[in-house]
Design a protein around this motif. Structure first.
Motif, PDB file in Angstrom:
ATOM      1  N   GLY A  49       0.810  -1.209   0.000  1.00  0.00           N
ATOM      2  CA  GLY A  49       0.000   0.000   0.000  1.00  0.00           C
ATOM      3  C   GLY A  49       0.844   1.260   0.000  1.00  0.00           C
ATOM      4  N   VAL A  50       1.891   1.272   0.807  1.00  0.00           N
ATOM      5  CA  VAL A  50       2.791   2.432   0.849  1.00  0.00           C
ATOM      6  C   VAL A  50       3.512   2.587  -0.488  1.00  0.00           C
ATOM      7  CG1 VAL A  50       4.885   3.331   1.941  1.00  0.00           C
ATOM      8  CG2 VAL A  50       3.057   2.370   3.343  1.00  0.00           C
ATOM      9  N   GLU A  51       3.912   1.457  -1.067  1.00  0.00           N
ATOM     10  CA  GLU A  51       4.575   1.494  -2.380  1.00  0.00           C
ATOM     11  C   GLU A  51       3.639   2.096  -3.436  1.00  0.00           C
ATOM     12  OE1 GLU A  51       5.393  -1.880  -5.712  1.00  0.00           O
ATOM     13  OE2 GLU A  51       6.041  -2.351  -3.672  1.00  0.00           O
ATOM     14  N   ARG A  52       2.370   1.687  -3.400  1.00  0.00           N
ATOM     15  CA  ARG A  52       1.407   2.221  -4.362  1.00  0.00           C
ATOM     16  C   ARG A  52       1.148   3.712  -4.133  1.00  0.00           C
ATOM     17  NH1 ARG A  52       2.586  -2.095  -6.468  1.00  0.00           N
ATOM     18  NH2 ARG A  52       1.078  -3.571  -7.241  1.00  0.00           N
ATOM     19  N   LEU A  53       1.148   4.148  -2.867  1.00  0.00           N
ATOM     20  CA  LEU A  53       0.990   5.576  -2.583  1.00  0.00           C
ATOM     21  C   LEU A  53       2.137   6.379  -3.180  1.00  0.00           C
ATOM     22  CD1 LEU A  53      -0.276   5.855   1.107  1.00  0.00           C
ATOM     23  CD2 LEU A  53      -1.400   6.692  -0.950  1.00  0.00           C
ATOM     24  N   ARG A  54       3.350   5.853  -3.019  1.00  0.00           N
ATOM     25  CA  ARG A  54       4.523   6.542  -3.567  1.00  0.00           C
ATOM     26  C   ARG A  54       4.472   6.611  -5.087  1.00  0.00           C
ATOM     27  NH1 ARG A  54       8.718   3.454   0.243  1.00  0.00           N
ATOM     28  NH2 ARG A  54       8.359   4.669   2.129  1.00  0.00           N
ATOM     29  N   SER A  55       3.847   5.603  -5.703  1.00  0.00           N
ATOM     30  CA  SER A  55       3.724   5.577  -7.169  1.00  0.00           C
ATOM     31  C   SER A  55       2.523   6.388  -7.648  1.00  0.00           C
ATOM     32  CB  SER A  55       3.578   4.139  -7.661  1.00  0.00           C
ATOM     33  OG  SER A  55       4.689   3.378  -7.298  1.00  0.00           O
ATOM     34  N   ASN A  56       1.807   7.006  -6.702  1.00  0.00           N
ATOM     35  CA  ASN A  56       0.630   7.811  -7.006  1.00  0.00           C
ATOM     36  C   ASN A  56      -0.486   6.978  -7.635  1.00  0.00           C
ATOM     37  OD1 ASN A  56      -0.734  10.188  -6.775  1.00  0.00           O
ATOM     38  ND2 ASN A  56      -0.068  10.979  -8.758  1.00  0.00           N
ATOM     39  N   ARG A  57      -0.604   5.742  -7.192  1.00  0.00           N
ATOM     40  CA  ARG A  57      -1.683   4.849  -7.630  1.00  0.00           C
ATOM     41  C   ARG A  57      -2.651   4.721  -6.459  1.00  0.00           C
ATOM     42  NH1 ARG A  57       1.118  -0.313 -10.164  1.00  0.00           N
ATOM     43  NH2 ARG A  57      -1.058  -0.834 -10.523  1.00  0.00           N
ATOM     44  N   LEU A  58      -3.484   5.726  -6.295  1.00  0.00           N
ATOM     45  CA  LEU A  58      -4.294   5.864  -5.092  1.00  0.00           C
ATOM     46  C   LEU A  58      -5.327   4.755  -4.924  1.00  0.00           C
ATOM     47  CD1 LEU A  58      -4.739   9.733  -5.135  1.00  0.00           C
ATOM     48  CD2 LEU A  58      -2.987   8.352  -4.012  1.00  0.00           C
ATOM     49  N   GLU A  59      -5.950   4.311  -6.014  1.00  0.00           N
ATOM     50  CA  GLU A  59      -6.956   3.249  -5.886  1.00  0.00           C
ATOM     51  C   GLU A  59      -6.316   1.947  -5.419  1.00  0.00           C
ATOM     52  OE1 GLU A  59      -9.111   2.891  -9.503  1.00  0.00           O
ATOM     53  OE2 GLU A  59      -9.971   4.894  -9.345  1.00  0.00           O
ATOM     54  N   ASP A  60      -5.154   1.605  -5.980  1.00  0.00           N
ATOM     55  CA  ASP A  60      -4.445   0.401  -5.538  1.00  0.00           C
ATOM     56  C   ASP A  60      -4.010   0.543  -4.085  1.00  0.00           C
ATOM     57  OD1 ASP A  60      -4.713  -0.782  -7.978  1.00  0.00           O
ATOM     58  OD2 ASP A  60      -2.668  -0.392  -8.648  1.00  0.00           O
ATOM     59  N   ALA A  61      -3.520   1.728  -3.720  1.00  0.00           N
ATOM     60  CA  ALA A  61      -3.059   1.955  -2.353  1.00  0.00           C
ATOM     61  C   ALA A  61      -4.217   1.797  -1.373  1.00  0.00           C
ATOM     62  CB  ALA A  61      -2.448   3.347  -2.231  1.00  0.00           C
ATOM     63  N   ASP A  62      -5.376   2.325  -1.711  1.00  0.00           N
ATOM     64  CA  ASP A  62      -6.543   2.177  -0.834  1.00  0.00           C
ATOM     65  C   ASP A  62      -6.879   0.711  -0.617  1.00  0.00           C
ATOM     66  OD1 ASP A  62      -6.892   4.857  -0.418  1.00  0.00           O
ATOM     67  OD2 ASP A  62      -8.454   5.087  -1.937  1.00  0.00           O
TER      68      ASP A  62
END
Length: 88
Positions: A49-62
């Motif tokens: 989730g943190v990795e996805r946030l850093r990649s600006n992939r908010l739906e995946d991060a959620d």
């Protein structure tokens, strides 16, 4: 050239409760080992989730950040159900 599909020598007999893609299936886990795998699974979900946030992939991060507490709840329920001794 011939290609043959080789089946593994040992096939799992049932689903693994905390399967992670790429990991071998372990059918008979002790309650403590299953608890540890559930907590590891939760940590991996948080990291993803943190990795996805850093990649600006908010739906995946959620998705991943909301999926992590599920594994923690399963571990907690297992600990209550099996009531094994507290860790030293």
């Amino acid at each position: 050239m011939f290609l043959s599909i080789v089946r593994p020598a040992v096939e799992p007999s049932g689903p693994d409760a905390v399967a992670v893609p790429g990991s071998p299936a372990i059918n008979d886990l002790s309650p403590r080992a299953l608890h540890a795998r559930l907590l590891e699974n939760a940590a991996l979900r948080r990291m993803r989730g943190v990795e996805r946030l850093r990649s600006n992939r908010l739906e995946d991060a959620d998705y991943w950040l909301h999926a992590a507490p599920v594994a923690v709840r399963k571990a907690s329920a297992l600990r209550e159900e099996k009531s094994f001794a507290p860790l030293p």
